[in-house]
Design a protein around this motif. Structure first.
Motif, PDB file in Angstrom:
ATOM      1  N   LEU A  56      12.598   1.360   5.513  1.00 23.62           N
ATOM      2  CA  LEU A  56      13.734   0.924   4.717  1.00 23.62           C
ATOM      3  C   LEU A  56      13.338  -0.242   3.818  1.00 23.62           C
ATOM      4  CD1 LEU A  56      16.556   1.075   7.399  1.00 23.62           C
ATOM      5  CD2 LEU A  56      15.981   2.776   5.663  1.00 23.62           C
ATOM      6  N   GLY A  57      13.827  -0.211   2.611  1.00 30.31           N
ATOM      7  CA  GLY A  57      13.567  -1.302   1.689  1.00 30.31           C
ATOM      8  C   GLY A  57      12.201  -1.272   1.051  1.00 30.31           C
ATOM      9  N   LEU A  58      11.409  -0.206   1.313  1.00 29.97           N
ATOM     10  CA  LEU A  58      10.057  -0.163   0.784  1.00 29.97           C
ATOM     11  C   LEU A  58       9.886   0.947  -0.241  1.00 29.97           C
ATOM     12  CD1 LEU A  58       8.023  -0.677   4.060  1.00 29.97           C
ATOM     13  CD2 LEU A  58       8.720  -2.390   2.398  1.00 29.97           C
ATOM     14  N   SER A  59      11.005   1.474  -0.727  1.00 27.43           N
ATOM     15  CA  SER A  59      10.905   2.608  -1.635  1.00 27.43           C
ATOM     16  C   SER A  59      10.179   2.255  -2.925  1.00 27.43           C
ATOM     17  CB  SER A  59      12.295   3.157  -1.953  1.00 27.43           C
ATOM     18  OG  SER A  59      13.087   2.151  -2.563  1.00 27.43           O
ATOM     19  N   ARG A  60      10.151   0.988  -3.279  1.00 27.37           N
ATOM     20  CA  ARG A  60       9.458   0.574  -4.489  1.00 27.37           C
ATOM     21  C   ARG A  60       8.183  -0.175  -4.155  1.00 27.37           C
ATOM     22  NH1 ARG A  60      10.591   3.364  -8.554  1.00 27.37           N
ATOM     23  NH2 ARG A  60       9.796   1.700  -9.878  1.00 27.37           N
ATOM     24  N   ALA A  61       7.713  -0.096  -2.925  1.00 25.94           N
ATOM     25  CA  ALA A  61       6.518  -0.824  -2.533  1.00 25.94           C
ATOM     26  C   ALA A  61       5.576   0.105  -1.785  1.00 25.94           C
ATOM     27  CB  ALA A  61       6.886  -2.020  -1.665  1.00 25.94           C
ATOM     28  N   ALA A  62       4.324  -0.306  -1.725  1.00 30.54           N
ATOM     29  CA  ALA A  62       3.345   0.410  -0.924  1.00 30.54           C
ATOM     30  C   ALA A  62       3.272  -0.245   0.445  1.00 30.54           C
ATOM     31  CB  ALA A  62       1.986   0.375  -1.598  1.00 30.54           C
ATOM     32  N   THR A  63       3.143   0.585   1.465  1.00 30.78           N
ATOM     33  CA  THR A  63       3.056   0.094   2.842  1.00 30.78           C
ATOM     34  C   THR A  63       1.704   0.486   3.410  1.00 30.78           C
ATOM     35  OG1 THR A  63       5.431   0.444   3.089  1.00 30.78           O
ATOM     36  CG2 THR A  63       4.170   0.073   5.102  1.00 30.78           C
ATOM     37  N   SER A  69       2.773  -4.937   3.341  1.00 30.85           N
ATOM     38  CA  SER A  69       3.198  -4.176   2.170  1.00 30.85           C
ATOM     39  C   SER A  69       2.925  -5.008   0.937  1.00 30.85           C
ATOM     40  CB  SER A  69       4.687  -3.823   2.263  1.00 30.85           C
ATOM     41  OG  SER A  69       5.479  -5.005   2.274  1.00 30.85           O
ATOM     42  N   PHE A  70       2.949  -4.360  -0.210  1.00 28.83           N
ATOM     43  CA  PHE A  70       2.812  -5.071  -1.475  1.00 28.83           C
ATOM     44  C   PHE A  70       3.685  -4.379  -2.504  1.00 28.83           C
ATOM     45  CE2 PHE A  70      -0.640  -2.142  -0.844  1.00 28.83           C
ATOM     46  CZ  PHE A  70      -0.793  -1.468  -2.048  1.00 28.83           C
ATOM     47  N   SER A  71       4.158  -5.144  -3.472  1.00 32.08           N
ATOM     48  CA  SER A  71       5.238  -4.694  -4.335  1.00 32.08           C
ATOM     49  C   SER A  71       4.803  -3.721  -5.409  1.00 32.08           C
ATOM     50  CB  SER A  71       5.920  -5.899  -4.997  1.00 32.08           C
ATOM     51  OG  SER A  71       4.968  -6.654  -5.733  1.00 32.08           O
ATOM     52  N   GLU A  72       3.547  -3.782  -5.813  1.00 31.71           N
ATOM     53  CA  GLU A  72       3.115  -2.913  -6.905  1.00 31.71           C
ATOM     54  C   GLU A  72       2.862  -1.504  -6.389  1.00 31.71           C
ATOM     55  OE1 GLU A  72       3.022  -6.040  -9.810  1.00 31.71           O
ATOM     56  OE2 GLU A  72       3.019  -3.855  -9.918  1.00 31.71           O
ATOM     57  N   PRO A  73       3.074  -0.489  -7.214  1.00 32.27           N
ATOM     58  CA  PRO A  73       2.681   0.860  -6.811  1.00 32.27           C
ATOM     59  C   PRO A  73       1.181   0.902  -6.576  1.00 32.27           C
ATOM     60  CG  PRO A  73       4.081   0.924  -8.748  1.00 32.27           C
ATOM     61  CD  PRO A  73       3.707  -0.508  -8.530  1.00 32.27           C
ATOM     62  N   PRO A  74       0.732   1.667  -5.585  1.00 30.06           N
ATOM     63  CA  PRO A  74      -0.690   1.662  -5.277  1.00 30.06           C
ATOM     64  C   PRO A  74      -1.559   2.163  -6.412  1.00 30.06           C
ATOM     65  CG  PRO A  74       0.433   3.430  -4.099  1.00 30.06           C
ATOM     66  CD  PRO A  74       1.491   2.571  -4.710  1.00 30.06           C
ATOM     67  N   LEU A 101      -4.040   3.628   6.455  1.00 24.47           N
ATOM     68  CA  LEU A 101      -3.099   4.626   5.951  1.00 24.47           C
ATOM     69  C   LEU A 101      -2.156   3.931   4.984  1.00 24.47           C
ATOM     70  CD1 LEU A 101      -1.330   7.358   8.047  1.00 24.47           C
ATOM     71  CD2 LEU A 101      -0.065   6.066   6.345  1.00 24.47           C
ATOM     72  N   VAL A 102      -2.108   4.412   3.758  1.00 27.38           N
ATOM     73  CA  VAL A 102      -1.302   3.800   2.711  1.00 27.38           C
ATOM     74  C   VAL A 102      -0.214   4.776   2.278  1.00 27.38           C
ATOM     75  CG1 VAL A 102      -1.315   2.740   0.425  1.00 27.38           C
ATOM     76  CG2 VAL A 102      -3.313   2.505   1.910  1.00 27.38           C
ATOM     77  N   THR A 103       1.031   4.343   2.354  1.00 26.05           N
ATOM     78  CA  THR A 103       2.137   5.159   1.844  1.00 26.05           C
ATOM     79  C   THR A 103       2.602   4.566   0.524  1.00 26.05           C
ATOM     80  OG1 THR A 103       3.892   3.892   2.942  1.00 26.05           O
ATOM     81  CG2 THR A 103       2.839   5.643   4.216  1.00 26.05           C
ATOM     82  N   TYR A 104       2.919   5.427  -0.414  1.00 27.33           N
ATOM     83  CA  TYR A 104       3.295   4.965  -1.738  1.00 27.33           C
ATOM     84  C   TYR A 104       4.613   5.597  -2.161  1.00 27.33           C
ATOM     85  CZ  TYR A 104       1.160   9.460  -2.885  1.00 27.33           C
ATOM     86  OH  TYR A 104       0.835  10.789  -2.918  1.00 27.33           O
ATOM     87  N   ALA A 105       5.304   4.934  -3.067  1.00 21.08           N
ATOM     88  CA  ALA A 105       6.573   5.441  -3.573  1.00 21.08           C
ATOM     89  C   ALA A 105       6.318   6.621  -4.490  1.00 21.08           C
ATOM     90  CB  ALA A 105       7.320   4.340  -4.328  1.00 21.08           C
ATOM     91  N   PRO A 106       7.058   7.706  -4.345  1.00 23.16           N
ATOM     92  CA  PRO A 106       6.806   8.889  -5.176  1.00 23.16           C
ATOM     93  C   PRO A 106       6.972   8.620  -6.661  1.00 23.16           C
ATOM     94  CG  PRO A 106       8.878   9.093  -3.966  1.00 23.16           C
ATOM     95  CD  PRO A 106       8.157   7.912  -3.402  1.00 23.16           C
TER      96      PRO A 106
END
Length: 711
Positions: free
Chosen positions: A363-370, A450-455, A571-576
């Motif tokens: 939650l809250g990470l749709s615009r961030a990479a985790t 997490s970090f705010s920029e798209p990966p 493992l890096v997840t990114y916003a579509p």
């Protein structure tokens, strides 16, 4: 009633005692006396086969129960010996060692046998997990049959073909008959082999499925414990008018006087792979198989998938045109390695995780990479893209290509951590679309930061760059995901249709499985983006069996990686949405599809971190893209670094892409030294010349020149 049952027991005892002393196998062609040769085993073979060629030494030892008693192991042995003879191998013997699944796997673990033919997935995968088994081949399909007295005292026929409901009927009527013994029929009783065999395990699973454990205290008196092999157990159930679970091979191999006193109420089939009465048999190769006979057991494992299947389709009881085929061929011919078995063993738990998984971490990470790291490091929960790049590089063992600009927060990653690529450690990088990550990432695997920029714009190294850098660090780097030429495992049969979605998923999952298989030998590196799951979702829908099974399999694979302490996983997840904006993070193609135009006419200053990293090949691995201001605009250029070789040699780098060795320092030093020497030499010569033209003092000259004569 008591006397009647006592007489049956007495009769049965005589029959069973007489059968113990004789061979429990059907007489097979080319079967020798069991004592003719024992090979290297301390246990005696139940039967020995020579294929009609008169071999002298046992070179293959096979452990099995029911298929040996039905004669299939003998048929396999004779056909295999004849096959090897045609291949130029000297005649030899094959020994069959009688044992149920538990006993056969025990013999396999101690090296008493080379190969076991067993019938229980869980036991087989546990053997693989502990290292006593190294390879598994689908041998054939047997089928459980629920049989009992034709009078059907438990009224099993009243519940249709549902075998679970039938077991419930046995429990209910058995308890009722204990409370009030019937006078007009035989009481309901169930005969259990109670011997840890695959049949015993299967019946126990069916009982527990309805919440019953009749073997537990207080013991259910209708539950008859009879620890014998299949033929003897079926004969006992026939003589005592009891229900029992047997298999098709045993039924068709039993005498008519045994089967005529019983009826079949439920039987397994081949159509549904999840049929509770399907009894798949696998050929398991032991880790302690006799190395002197490696040529033979390696040939046998391969032969089972080819010539062995023809023997299955031809094997009948009784032999001849009027006989009935006992077993079905294996559904495919794919070997299952140790890592794939481990994935399968985790798959059952994975299905529960999908139901219990919490999505709060996303939650809250749709615009961030985790980023998820294993093993976990003490990392601040929120990082800048540049810091994230450094942390990932350090975790994957690629830190020698990076320059630390934040020593107060991240310097410890480079100072205190041993180099990942040393020893037998390996590394794995996975990129997953956040939309599907919540279906794949195990709930116990918590985010590290997490970090705010798209990966796509945050990671200075793409997968392609990671592969290139890793080739200088790791002994083995995994290549492009491809489907192996030898086919797909039985577990993944539903993806056998050649569609783009199926092929993408199979290539990725089999690449991961092959990576797991390879890592015990030496340090390996792999990096890939998981895209097959999104393609399956688009092709079949997220509620489809294809998608659910693929997600479960990927989750189980990640769990298998987490269970291996020699692997460092990132493992890096990114916003579509970010992935759509810039798709090159996982670009595995040779070309670059995105334009790499620099800002205006500045040939070495790029509009983003991404374009800088890709255009300069991440500064040739000798520096890092950093933001600067030129012509009033912010852009990115390469900040070259200093590297130190293993021999301790310091090397500086220069150029727009840090592609050239920086020799300016040595050049200035050498040039300065040469000029200084020239000046010193010139000054010395000038000084000597000046001294030569100057008259010596009279005191010094008086001792040299002649005196002046005076008159």
């Amino acid at each position: 009633m008591f006397d009647l049952r006592l007489s049956k027991w007495a009769c049965l005892l005589v029959v069973c005692l007489s059968s113990v002393g004789s061979s429990s196998a059907l007489q097979a062609p080319h079967a020798l006396a069991a004592s003719s040769c024992t090979g290297n085993s301390t246990i005696q073979p139940t039967a020995v086969y020579d294929g009609g060629l008169g071999g002298k030494d046992i070179r293959l030892r096979i452990g099995n129960g029911g298929a040996g008693q039905s004669g299939l192991i003998g048929a396999w042995a004779n056909a295999f010996i004849q096959y090897c003879s045609k291949q130029g191998v000297e005649p030899f013997l094959v020994g069959w060692y009688l044992g149920d699944t538990t006993q056969s796997l025990g013999y396999l673990a101690t090296g008493e046998i080379d190969v076991a033919v067993t019938y229980n997935d869980a036991a087989e995968m546990q053997a693989c997990k502990t290292g006593s088994a190294v390879e598994r081949v689908y041998g054939f399909r047997d089928h459980f049959w629920l049989v009992g007295p034709p009078s059907d005292p438990g009224k099993l026929n009243s519940v249709g073909g549902d075998v679970v409901a039938m077991f419930n009927q046995i429990v209910a009527q058995g308890n009722a008959d204990v409370a009030t013994p019937p006078t007009d029929r035989v009481p309901v009783r169930f005969l259990s082999r109670f011997d840890k065999s695959a049949t015993n395990i299967k019946e126990s699973l069916l009982f527990t499925q309805i919440g019953q454990v009749p073997w537990a205290y207080t013991y259910s008196t209708w539950y008859h414990q009879y620890p014998r092999f299949p033929l003897q157990a079926l004969a006992a159930a026939s003589a005592l008018s009891e229900y029992t679970l047997t298999d098709k091979g045993t039924w068709l191999s039993s005498p008519e006087d045994v089967t005529s006193a019983l009826s079949v109420f439920a039987q397994g089939g081949d159509i549904n792979p999840n049929d509770p009465l399907l009894n798949p048999a696998h050929v398991i190769l032991g880790a302690k198989a006799d190395p002197a006979n490696k040529e033979i057991w390696e040939k046998f494992i391969e032969w089972v998938n080819n010539g062995g299947q023809q023997v299955i389709s031809d094997f009948k009881q009784p032999p001849g045109p009027s006989g009935v085929v006992l077993y079905s061929q294996a559904p495919n011919r794919q070997h299952e390695t140790r890592s794939l078995l481990l994935v399968r063993s985790l798959l059952a738990r994975t299905r529960m995780y999908r139901l219990l998984a919490t999505f709060s971490v996303f939650l809250g990470l749709s615009r961030a990479a985790t980023v998820f790291l294993h093993p976990q490091d003490s990392i601040p929960p929120r990082l800048s893209p540049q810091q994230a790049n450094l942390v990932l590089a350090a975790h994957l063992g690629l830190e020698q290509f990076e320059v630390v600009h934040q020593p107060s927060r991240l310097d410890y990653l480079f100072r205190e951590r041993d180099f990942v690529g040393q020893g037998d450690q390996s590394a794995l990088l996975l990129l997953i679309d956040e939309t599907y990550a919540r279906d794949i990432v195990p709930s116990a695997f918590q985010p590290s930061f997490s970090f705010s920029e798209p990966p796509s714009d945050a990671l200075a190294f793409s997968l392609k760059t990671c592969h290139r850098r890793a080739s200088h660090v790791y002994a083995h780097v995994a290549g492009e995901p491809v489907i192996p030429s030898h086919g797909i495992p039985r577990t993944l049969d539903m993806f056998s249709t050649p569609t783009p979605a199926n092929e993408a998923f199979l290539a990725e999952i089999l690449t991961l499985v092959n990576y797991l298989d390879a890592i015990p030998s030496s340090n390996h590196f792999a990096a890939l983006e998981v895209t097959g799951i999104s393609k399956l979702a688009a092709a079949y829908g997220r509620s489809s069996e294809h998608y659910k099974f693929a997600a479960d399999t990927l989750r189980a694979t990640i769990e298998a990686v987490l269970a291996d302490k020699s692997v460092r996983l990132a493992l890096v997840t990114y916003a579509p949405s970010a992935r759509r904006q810039s798709s090159l993070v996982a670009d595995r193609s040779v070309g670059v599809t995105r334009s790499l135009q620099p800002v205006k006419a500045l040939s070495s200053c790029f509009s983003s971190l991404f374009t800088c990293a890709e255009a300069t090949n991440s500064c040739s691995g000798h520096g890092q893209c950093t933001n600067v201001t030129r012509a009033g605009q912010e852009c990115f250029v390469c900040a070259c670094s200093t590297t130190v070789s293993n021999a301790g040699k310091v090397q500086n780098w220069a150029g727009e892409k840090c592609e050239r060795r920086d020799v300016s320092g040595p050049f200035v030093l050498i040039t300065g030294t040469v000029i200084t020497l020239i000046l010193l030499m010139g000054g010395s010569v000038s000084l000597l010349y000046a001294i030569n033209n100057e008259q010596l003092p009279s005191i010094l000259a008086g001792g040299v020149a002649g005196g002046v004569r005076r008159e």
